[in-house]
Design an enzyme around this catalytic site. Structure first.
Site, PDB file in Angstrom:
ATOM      1  N   TYR A 144       0.851  -1.186   0.000  1.00  0.00           N
ATOM      2  CA  TYR A 144       0.000   0.000   0.000  1.00  0.00           C
ATOM      3  C   TYR A 144       0.887   1.237   0.000  1.00  0.00           C
ATOM      4  O   TYR A 144       1.858   1.314   0.757  1.00  0.00           O
ATOM      5  CB  TYR A 144      -0.894   0.005   1.246  1.00  0.00           C
ATOM      6  CG  TYR A 144      -1.759   1.239   1.387  1.00  0.00           C
ATOM      7  CD1 TYR A 144      -2.831   1.471   0.509  1.00  0.00           C
ATOM      8  CD2 TYR A 144      -1.516   2.182   2.388  1.00  0.00           C
ATOM      9  CE1 TYR A 144      -3.627   2.603   0.649  1.00  0.00           C
ATOM     10  CE2 TYR A 144      -2.315   3.314   2.533  1.00  0.00           C
ATOM     11  CZ  TYR A 144      -3.366   3.520   1.656  1.00  0.00           C
ATOM     12  OH  TYR A 144      -4.167   4.640   1.786  1.00  0.00           O
ATOM     13  N   ASP A 238       9.342   2.681  -0.315  1.00  0.00           N
ATOM     14  CA  ASP A 238       8.307   3.338   0.483  1.00  0.00           C
ATOM     15  C   ASP A 238       8.494   2.891   1.926  1.00  0.00           C
ATOM     16  O   ASP A 238       8.068   1.806   2.315  1.00  0.00           O
ATOM     17  CB  ASP A 238       6.908   2.976  -0.044  1.00  0.00           C
ATOM     18  CG  ASP A 238       5.807   3.610   0.802  1.00  0.00           C
ATOM     19  OD1 ASP A 238       6.128   4.235   1.836  1.00  0.00           O
ATOM     20  OD2 ASP A 238       4.630   3.481   0.418  1.00  0.00           O
ATOM     21  N   LYS A 266       4.572   8.745   9.001  1.00  0.00           N
ATOM     22  CA  LYS A 266       4.347   8.161  10.322  1.00  0.00           C
ATOM     23  C   LYS A 266       5.371   8.618  11.380  1.00  0.00           C
ATOM     24  O   LYS A 266       5.214   9.697  11.908  1.00  0.00           O
ATOM     25  CB  LYS A 266       4.204   6.652  10.195  1.00  0.00           C
ATOM     26  CG  LYS A 266       3.011   6.333   9.259  1.00  0.00           C
ATOM     27  CD  LYS A 266       2.524   4.910   9.236  1.00  0.00           C
ATOM     28  CE  LYS A 266       1.194   4.822   8.501  1.00  0.00           C
ATOM     29  NZ  LYS A 266       1.238   4.298   7.152  1.00  0.00           N
TER      30      LYS A 266
HETATM   31  C1  LIG Z   1       0.515   4.685   5.804  1.00  0.00           C
HETATM   32  C2  LIG Z   1       1.236   4.421   4.548  1.00  0.00           C
HETATM   33  C3  LIG Z   1       1.123   5.272   3.424  1.00  0.00           C
HETATM   34  C4  LIG Z   1       0.132   6.385   3.370  1.00  0.00           C
HETATM   35  O1  LIG Z   1       0.378   7.384   4.293  1.00  0.00           O
HETATM   36  P1  LIG Z   1      -0.824   8.386   4.682  1.00  0.00           P
HETATM   37  O2  LIG Z   1      -0.151   9.363   5.583  1.00  0.00           O
HETATM   38  O3  LIG Z   1      -1.862   7.555   5.345  1.00  0.00           O
HETATM   39  O4  LIG Z   1      -1.305   8.991   3.421  1.00  0.00           O
HETATM   40  C5  LIG Z   1       1.928   5.022   2.337  1.00  0.00           C
HETATM   41  N1  LIG Z   1       2.782   3.989   2.322  1.00  0.00           N
HETATM   42  C6  LIG Z   1       2.916   3.163   3.367  1.00  0.00           C
HETATM   43  C7  LIG Z   1       3.902   2.044   3.296  1.00  0.00           C
HETATM   44  C8  LIG Z   1       2.128   3.328   4.499  1.00  0.00           C
HETATM   45  O5  LIG Z   1       2.237   2.463   5.510  1.00  0.00           O
END
Ligand SMILES: *Cc1c(COP(=O)(O)O)cnc(C)c1O
Length: 431
Positions: A144, A238, A266
């Site tokens: 994701y 990512d 995060k």
């Molecule tokens: C949480 C997450 C996102 C998206 O971040 P948001 O701040 O919720 O838009 C993208 N990539 C990874 C791997 C994530 O865990």
């Protein structure tokens, strides 16, 4: 369990907010029941609207590595608050945060701050396409990267082909540049490169945390790097979830595979809306205002968010041993869960990466999305419910990652293990 306030709050919220929540993962849809409305957090605990206390293994879905209300982060935010909420002009702390991130991540020479992980990955891909001058991108099934159009794509008729939109409202045309490969499967990645012929970038969660916790194998990442070099594609890690969560220096810190770009979120915001994307100088310098690739944000680098993030990262750097400590707690927890499950004849697959942990109700090891899908989600739903009743707050889906924070200790972990024993016992009585 008396959840009257949460139930009332949820009903009221549903009148004005679709599904009563501002992000769908919060809705308890796959586990049933009512999402808990939260009054406050304190260290590793969460208190719901009916004043029940829970050990919190969600930690706001990752950001809170020091738990709720960490005094150093709170103090930094309080100080920043005195000076104003937002200026729409550069501040010194943005440079300080950029330096802290860059100094931990080999190969990342410049970064830009944004407000969400979705923005970070979306902008990284735009930049990668501009740099490589090629439109197609490869992502992996089960990873994701936020909710931008070209990334909400499923494998259509199987992996190694162009995908189809995973949400209504995304034109088929928007997904026709996105190919889907199978995680940890180099042949499927090769097939994608060959099918397309002009892949501009590959984006991957090097520690996948959004299909449950499924780390990429090191050999796989090495082969991925080689293929990107061979085909002239930009490699994007990512690390929105795993960055500063699994380790201090990211995945490249322990596997010798350096990506061209990386995305963060995060933990770097310490609980505030903050994310970033970065990369090598020659890529990042294509970004406006130096280059022509447009990207902007009214609240990007917001001083309150940056003050929380900077305090969080600085505290991590002052205490780099926390990763060992958090990992030992995560190991203790997953081993405890596993033994408790075993006593009731339930097979559990577990995984730990630093302060991240995952467990699947699955009879065999999980290496990709297809494996993960074979998990017993009904059993998970029961377990989730029983754990709540026993005072433990777990992510409300089998396909999420759990998080340890520094305000936990061995006795709190043992409490959670006991809760798991009670939960399995209660489940076995019902079957
Ligand atoms: C949480 C997450 C996102 C998206 O971040 P948001 O701040 O919720 O838009 C993208 N990539 C990874 C791997 C994530 O865990």
């Amino acid at each position: 369990m008396d959840l009257l306030h949460s139930i009332n709050d949820f009903n009221e919220a549903k009148q004005v907010i679709p599904g009563g929540v501002n992000s769908p993962v919060r809705a308890f849809k796959s586990v049933g029941g009512t999402p808990l409305f939260i009054l406050r957090g304190e260290g590793c605990y969460l208190f719901d609207a009916d004043n029940h206390r829970y050990i919190d293994f969600v930690q706001s879905w990752g950001p809170l590595i020091f738990g709720h209300c960490d005094p150093d982060i709170q103090a930094s935010v309080h100080t920043a608050l005195q000076n104003g909420l937002s200026f729409g002009a550069p501040t010194e702390i943005e440079t300080a945060l950029a330096k802290e991130i860059i100094s931990s991540y080999e190969g990342i020479e410049k970064i830009r701050l944004v407000s969400s992980g979705t923005e970070a990955t979306m902008s990284a891909i735009r930049l990668a396409r501009a740099y490589s001058k090629k439109d197609d991108i490869i992502k992996f099934e089960g990873c994701y990267h936020g909710h931008s159009d070209s990334l909400l794509v499923n494998a259509g008729s199987g992996c190694a082909t162009f995908g189809t939109p995973s949400s209504p409202g995304i034109p088929q045309d928007f997904s026709k540049h996105t190919l889907i490969a199978e995680y940890n499967d180099i042949d499927s990645l090769k097939a994608c490169f060959e099918t397309s012929g002009h892949v501009g970038c590959v984006i991957i969660e090097p520690i996948a945390g959004n299909m449950g916790l499924v780390p990429a194998k090191i050999e796989f990442l090495k082969d991925l790097r080689k293929l990107c070099n061979q085909y002239g594609a930009v490699l994007i890690f990512d690390e929105v979830m795993s960055g500063f969560r699994a380790s201090l220096k990211g995945v490249q810190g322990y596997c010798d595979v350096v990506p061209d770009m990386a995305c963060f979120g995060k933990v770097i915001g310490g609980g505030m809306p903050l994310a970033a994307f970065g990369g090598k100088d020659d890529i990042m310098n294509l970004l406006s205002p130096v280059g022509g690739v447009y990207q902007a944000g009214t609240l990007s680098g917001n001083p309150i968010a940056v003050s929380a993030g900077l305090a969080s990262i600085c505290k991590i750097k002052k205490n780099p041993h926390i990763y060992e400590y958090l990992k030992s707690l995560a190991d203790r927890l997953t081993q405890g869960f596993q033994m408790a499950a075993q006593d009731y004849g339930i097979s559990l697959q577990t995984c730990v990466r630093g302060s991240m942990f995952g467990f699947f109700f699955n009879t065999s090891k999980v290496n990709n999305f297809e494996d993960a899908q074979k998990s017993d989600t009904k059993l998970f739903a029961k377990f989730h419910q029983k754990m709540l009743e026993n005072g433990v707050y777990l992510a409300c889906s089998q396909f999420e990652t759990g998080f340890i924070c520094t305000s936990m200790n061995e006795s709190i972990i043992d409490e959670a293990i006991n809760a798991a024993k009670n939960s399995f016992e209660a489940i076995s009585r019902e079957i």
